[in-house]
Design a protein around this motif. Structure first.
Motif, mmCIF file in Angstrom:
data_model
loop_
_atom_site.group_PDB
_atom_site.id
_atom_site.type_symbol
_atom_site.label_atom_id
_atom_site.label_comp_id
_atom_site.label_asym_id
_atom_site.label_seq_id
_atom_site.Cartn_x
_atom_site.Cartn_y
_atom_site.Cartn_z
ATOM 1 N N PRO A 86 55.416 94.748 16.300
ATOM 2 C CA PRO A 86 54.824 94.752 14.950
ATOM 3 C C PRO A 86 53.327 95.088 14.944
ATOM 4 N N ALA A 87 52.598 94.624 15.962
ATOM 5 C CA ALA A 87 51.165 94.929 16.023
ATOM 6 C C ALA A 87 50.935 96.420 16.221
ATOM 7 N N GLU A 89 53.059 98.778 15.403
ATOM 8 C CA GLU A 89 53.517 99.465 14.184
ATOM 9 C C GLU A 89 52.408 99.498 13.141
ATOM 10 N N ARG A 90 51.653 98.391 13.003
ATOM 11 C CA ARG A 90 50.540 98.365 12.049
ATOM 12 C C ARG A 90 49.464 99.375 12.450
ATOM 13 N N LEU A 91 49.157 99.440 13.746
ATOM 14 C CA LEU A 91 48.154 100.403 14.202
ATOM 15 C C LEU A 91 48.656 101.838 14.039
ATOM 16 N N ALA A 93 50.629 102.902 11.736
ATOM 17 C CA ALA A 93 50.593 103.295 10.327
ATOM 18 C C ALA A 93 49.248 103.935 9.990
ATOM 19 N N ASP A 94 48.181 103.457 10.608
ATOM 20 C CA ASP A 94 46.853 104.034 10.383
ATOM 21 C C ASP A 94 46.639 105.309 11.186
#
Length: 136
Positions: A86-87, A89-91, A93-94
């Motif tokens: 998940p961490a 995936e967040r990075l 996305a940017d």
């Protein structure tokens, strides 16, 4: 009849105009902000293993650190193995072309390194490197 000079008018004209200098400083500030590259640091010091085949690699977007105690660090935060995906995936996305640099301590277990590599491979991240230091 003597003419008295107007000293008040001369004082106003002798001031230095700071506007051009402030404009240049502001433009330089914008230039440095725009050209700065941001690297996500793992947040812990790692004793990397030596390798004779070590080659310099261009800085990756995210750095994951695996300590000798079996801790996983990303962006100066300690993560559980279940939170790595998940961490990232967040990075991602940017930054869609996210690269990952894994810094594993030489005393860290290989099982944890393989688990982290597996998560990264399952996400489809292609730019992956394991950090070492040159022999010598």
């Amino acid at each position: 009849m003597a003419v008295r000079p107007n000293f008040e008018m001369q004082e106003d004209e002798s001031g230095i105009d700071m506007t051009p200098m402030l404009d240049i400083v502001f433009i330089m500030l914008i230039f440095f902000i725009v050209t700065t590259t941001f690297v996500r640091d793992a947040g812990v010091e790692i004793n990397r293993p030596q390798a004779q085949s070590a080659e310099p690699v261009k800085a990756q977007g995210a750095r994951i650190a695996i300590t000798a105690d079996g801790e996983i660090w990303l962006d100066k935060q300690q993560l559980d193995i279940r939170m790595v995906r998940p961490a990232l995936e967040r990075l991602r996305a940017d930054e869609p072309n996210l690269g990952v640099l894994i810094q594993a301590d030489k005393d860290a277990g290989t099982g944890l390194l393989i688990e982290v590599l597996d998560v990264i491979n399952l996400m489809g991240i292609e730019q992956v490197a394991v950090a070492t230091r040159e022999d010598g």
